[in-house]
Motif scaffolding. Structure first.
Motif, short mmCIF file in Angstrom:
data_model
loop_
_atom_site.label_atom_id
_atom_site.label_comp_id
_atom_site.label_asym_id
_atom_site.label_seq_id
_atom_site.Cartn_x
_atom_site.Cartn_y
_atom_site.Cartn_z
N GLY A 23 40.67 40.18 10.42
CA GLY A 23 41.07 40.53 9.07
C GLY A 23 40.61 41.92 8.61
O GLY A 23 40.69 42.90 9.36
N SER A 35 25.59 32.49 7.91
CA SER A 35 25.28 31.50 6.87
C SER A 35 23.84 31.00 7.04
O SER A 35 23.30 30.32 6.17
CB SER A 35 26.26 30.33 6.91
OG SER A 35 26.08 29.57 8.08
N TYR A 62 33.20 29.19 -4.19
CA TYR A 62 33.56 30.54 -3.70
C TYR A 62 33.40 31.55 -4.84
O TYR A 62 32.80 32.61 -4.67
CB TYR A 62 35.00 30.50 -3.20
CG TYR A 62 35.54 31.81 -2.64
CD1 TYR A 62 35.01 32.38 -1.49
CD2 TYR A 62 36.59 32.48 -3.27
CE1 TYR A 62 35.52 33.57 -0.97
CE2 TYR A 62 37.10 33.66 -2.76
CZ TYR A 62 36.57 34.21 -1.61
OH TYR A 62 37.07 35.38 -1.12
N LEU A 95 38.99 42.26 -4.31
CA LEU A 95 40.28 42.11 -3.63
C LEU A 95 41.12 41.00 -4.25
O LEU A 95 40.62 39.93 -4.58
CB LEU A 95 40.07 41.79 -2.16
CG LEU A 95 39.16 42.72 -1.36
CD1 LEU A 95 39.19 42.34 0.12
CD2 LEU A 95 39.58 44.17 -1.54
N ARG A 118 45.13 39.46 -3.19
CA ARG A 118 45.62 38.78 -1.98
C ARG A 118 45.83 39.79 -0.85
O ARG A 118 46.63 40.71 -0.97
CB ARG A 118 46.93 38.09 -2.26
CG ARG A 118 46.78 36.92 -3.21
CD ARG A 118 48.14 36.34 -3.47
NE ARG A 118 48.07 35.28 -4.44
CZ ARG A 118 48.90 35.17 -5.47
NH1 ARG A 118 49.86 36.06 -5.65
NH2 ARG A 118 48.78 34.16 -6.30
#
Ligand SMILES: NC(=O)c1ccc[n+]([C@@H]2O[C@H](COP(=O)([O-])OP(=O)(O)OC[C@H]3O[C@@H](n4cnc5c(N)ncnc54)[C@H](OP(=O)(O)O)[C@@H]3O)[C@@H](O)[C@H]2O)c1
Length: 268
Positions: free
Chosen positions: A19, A68, A158, A188, A190
């Motif tokens: 991405g 994480s 989120y 951001l 989409r």
């Protein structure tokens, strides 16, 4: 854009296996930066390293680490700091999204989202910041979201993690700005990546579906180019995306319209 300022610079990018992070890495490679790429999947990182090397990176290394686990994030940052010195540009981009109602989201899932999206970024920053300051400063870029500005259905945890990034890194920018640290928050909308596929459902399993709206999102290459431009120009906030970014304006000035749209979109 003239990326000459990146030549020979030490750039650390988290979430660089796919991405937006991968596109950021490829652009920096073309500008002959020295790259350090992080994500949890070694196989994808190896491919990213090979691509960056062919594009012209002065050097490129990777660390497969589960960010994480914020202790692991700190440890890997300490190791690289000792071996290579601090980054001149640190891009905190790793993240996971969510597709579940607040009450259906297990606490362990919220914890995972907060740990990766927020505490992993904080852990890495705390380790490298003193050395960045000693080196005369540097840039820290944080990949946030429209949900760092407002809440949204099915994104409670989120959105919380992205709001946390805003509070932390805006404070840090105020604390360290005079010492040569400049923070860029990328907000951001989409962007056409696979973020939805890997988003977590309430039980921690992957959503596995590409959002139709995301398929029409901004090309990640275009997003990466704009993102780099914002970092190199020292912009504190950069909003990127399509028409959906108007929601920031609606949220601020026409809240009733914002609520109408937000409840309609994605309220399944
Ligand atoms: N695409 C959008 O529309 C959009 C909108 C707003 C904000 N964002 C933000 O943009 C950032 C990049 O997302 P993307 O859209 O490019 O999606 P993506 O392709 O899914 O990228 C997410 C990156 O985070 C890494 N990552 C995930 N879990 C990790 C873990 N436990 N440890 C280390 N790395 C981990 C992934 O690598 P591995 O899976 O290899 O670990 C991947 O490189 C995220 O912070 C996201 O919240 C995206």
């Amino acid at each position: 854009m003239n990326y000459v300022a990146l030549r020979g610079r030490s750039v650390w990018i988290t979430g660089a296996s796919s991405g937006i992070g991968l596109e950021m890495a490829l652009l920096a490679a073309r500008a002959e930066a020295k790259l350090f790429l992080f994500s949890s999947r070694a196989e994808l990182l190896k491919k990213a390293v090979a691509l960056c090397a062919t594009r012209g990176a002065l050097a490129v290394h990777f660390e497969a680490v589960d960010l994480s686990d914020y202790n692991a994030a700190e440890e890997v940052a300490k190791k690289l700091l000792q071996l290579n010195g601090p980054p001149q540009i640190l891009i905190l981009n790793a993240g996971v999204s969510q597709r579940s109602f607040a009450v259906d989201t297990e606490l362990a899932v919220t914890s995972k989202i907060m740990n990766l999206n927020f505490l992993g970024a904080v852990g890495m920053t705390r380790v490298v910041l003193p050395s960045m300051v000693e080196n005369g400063g540097g840039k820290i870029a944080v990949t946030s979201s429209l949900t760092g500005v407002f809440g949204f259905p099915l994104r409670s945890s989120y959105a919380a993690s992205k709001h946390a990034l805003h509070g932390y890194f805006e404070s840090l920018d105020l604390e360290y700005g005079a010492l040569g640290i400049r923070v860029t928050l990328a907000i951001l909308g989409r962007i056409r990546t696979e973020i939805a596929l890997r988003a977590l459902k309430g039980d921690g399993t992957s959503y596995g579906i590409q959002d139709p709206a995301l398929k029409k999102g901004m090309d990640p290459r275009r997003c990466a180019a704009k993102y780099w431009r914002a970092i190199l120009r020292g912009r504190r906030v950069k909003v990127m995306g399509g028409i959906e970014v108007l929601m920031i304006f609606f949220h601020r000035y026409i809240p009733a319209l914002f609520r109408l749209i937000a409840r309609k979109v994605n309220s399944k």
